[in-house]
Design a protein around this motif. Structure first.
Motif, PDB file in Angstrom:
ATOM      1  N   LEU A  40     -16.085 -31.381 -23.382  1.00 40.13           N
ATOM      2  CA  LEU A  40     -17.108 -30.430 -23.827  1.00 40.13           C
ATOM      3  C   LEU A  40     -16.886 -29.068 -23.162  1.00 40.13           C
ATOM      4  O   LEU A  40     -16.841 -28.027 -23.832  1.00 40.13           O
ATOM      5  N   SER A  56     -13.619 -27.274 -24.166  1.00 40.95           N
ATOM      6  CA  SER A  56     -13.701 -26.782 -25.547  1.00 40.95           C
ATOM      7  C   SER A  56     -14.523 -25.501 -25.650  1.00 40.95           C
ATOM      8  O   SER A  56     -14.148 -24.562 -26.353  1.00 40.95           O
ATOM      9  N   VAL A  57     -15.653 -25.466 -24.946  1.00 39.25           N
ATOM     10  CA  VAL A  57     -16.523 -24.284 -25.005  1.00 39.25           C
ATOM     11  C   VAL A  57     -15.842 -23.078 -24.364  1.00 39.25           C
ATOM     12  O   VAL A  57     -15.839 -21.974 -24.927  1.00 39.25           O
ATOM     13  N   ALA A  70     -22.859 -20.350 -27.551  1.00 37.02           N
ATOM     14  CA  ALA A  70     -22.805 -21.811 -27.406  1.00 37.02           C
ATOM     15  C   ALA A  70     -24.157 -22.306 -26.914  1.00 37.02           C
ATOM     16  O   ALA A  70     -24.752 -21.716 -25.999  1.00 37.02           O
ATOM     17  N   ILE A  96     -23.493 -18.941 -22.846  1.00 38.46           N
ATOM     18  CA  ILE A  96     -23.691 -20.382 -22.980  1.00 38.46           C
ATOM     19  C   ILE A  96     -25.092 -20.722 -22.489  1.00 38.46           C
ATOM     20  O   ILE A  96     -25.446 -20.401 -21.347  1.00 38.46           O
ATOM     21  N   LYS A 100     -13.083 -21.808 -26.567  1.00 33.45           N
ATOM     22  CA  LYS A 100     -13.570 -21.178 -27.794  1.00 33.45           C
ATOM     23  C   LYS A 100     -14.122 -19.773 -27.528  1.00 33.45           C
ATOM     24  O   LYS A 100     -13.855 -18.831 -28.266  1.00 33.45           O
ATOM     25  N   LEU A 101     -14.901 -19.636 -26.458  1.00 31.93           N
ATOM     26  CA  LEU A 101     -15.574 -18.364 -26.191  1.00 31.93           C
ATOM     27  C   LEU A 101     -14.702 -17.365 -25.426  1.00 31.93           C
ATOM     28  O   LEU A 101     -14.819 -16.159 -25.627  1.00 31.93           O
ATOM     29  N   ILE A 106     -26.056 -25.966 -25.722  1.00 30.36           N
ATOM     30  CA  ILE A 106     -25.834 -27.364 -25.360  1.00 30.36           C
ATOM     31  C   ILE A 106     -27.179 -28.004 -25.008  1.00 30.36           C
ATOM     32  O   ILE A 106     -27.874 -27.548 -24.099  1.00 30.36           O
ATOM     33  N   ILE A 133     -21.189 -22.613 -31.715  1.00 23.52           N
ATOM     34  CA  ILE A 133     -21.034 -24.040 -31.452  1.00 23.52           C
ATOM     35  C   ILE A 133     -22.324 -24.586 -30.849  1.00 23.52           C
ATOM     36  O   ILE A 133     -22.923 -23.974 -29.960  1.00 23.52           O
ATOM     37  N   CYS A 134     -22.771 -25.720 -31.379  1.00 21.70           N
ATOM     38  CA  CYS A 134     -23.995 -26.381 -30.922  1.00 21.70           C
ATOM     39  C   CYS A 134     -23.637 -27.815 -30.535  1.00 21.70           C
ATOM     40  O   CYS A 134     -23.016 -28.537 -31.326  1.00 21.70           O
ATOM     41  N   ILE A 135     -24.021 -28.224 -29.331  1.00 22.51           N
ATOM     42  CA  ILE A 135     -23.565 -29.492 -28.761  1.00 22.51           C
ATOM     43  C   ILE A 135     -24.752 -30.298 -28.236  1.00 22.51           C
ATOM     44  O   ILE A 135     -25.709 -29.733 -27.706  1.00 22.51           O
TER      45      ILE A 135
END
Length: 202
Positions: free
Chosen positions: A53, A56-57, A71, A121, A60-61, A73, A145-147
């Motif tokens: 997780l 990846s974040v 993002a 984030i 990506k950012l 979470i 992105i939503c986690i």
């Protein structure tokens, strides 16, 4: 995906922390996430869900941009939020990414002001995120992105309904759900905002 393909500060941090090669779960999912896929990741404790997780974040950012979070979470409670923030701070060395925790045991007006000042984030409990949103205390228009971390907590205290409301307020977004097992109650997510999601089991 090889760690060598990650942004340099993240690759350096992983090397410093002793991560020489991706774990089996990371080999399965990191390239999929980088490619923009939405995933249900079903795996046991110790398999590398949280590190996947975070990697990846950050990948990506890459760096701080403007004020609105990119993002989001969801976590089960204050302690989970603070623990994840600590992990992020350890992995994001060498970047200027900003991480903020929003949980119930804190003054909501202070949280709203601090988020407004700018963050990349947001780690939040479902109830506090929704309160902030309905008070216009958080802008989700830039969300990429939503986690949901350890999604098993969703089936207590109305958390599932709280999290399900969020996609109604945001545009196109990548979704990642990490859990120990796939619950049939996730199926309605597959029929709506996660309709293209893949299920990855480790």
């Amino acid at each position: 995906m090889s760690f060598k393909k990650l942004i340099e500060p993240l690759a350096d941090t992983l090397n410093y922390k002793g991560f020489k090669a991706p774990l089996p779960l990371q080999k399965q999912i990191l390239s999929k996430i980088k490619g923009g896929a939405s995933l249900f990741v079903i795996a046991p404790d110790g398999s590398g869900k949280t590190s996947s997780l975070i990697i990846s974040v950050i990948q990506k950012l890459k760096k701080a941009v403007e004020d609105a979070p990119r993002a989001l979470i969801f976590v089960k409670d204050k302690q989970a939020a603070l623990n994840l923030e600590l992990e992020f701070n350890a992995f994001k060395r060498g970047t200027d990414l900003r991480v903020y925790c929003a949980y119930d045991e804190h003054d909501i007006d202070i949280q709203r002001d601090e988020i407004y000042e700018g963050t990349d984030i947001v780690i939040a409990t479902p109830k506090r995120l929704n309160k902030l949103f309905y008070l216009n205390g958080i802008n989700l228009n830039k969300l990429q992105i939503c986690i949901v971390e350890d999604a098993d907590f969703l089936f207590r205290n109305n958390n599932l309904a709280e999290v399900t409301r969020t996609p109604e307020s945001i545009g196109k977004c990548q979704y990642l759900v990490f859990a120990y097992k796939f619950d049939n109650r996730f199926e309605r997510w597959q029929e709506s905002f996660m309709y293209n999601a893949q299920i990855v089991k480790a």
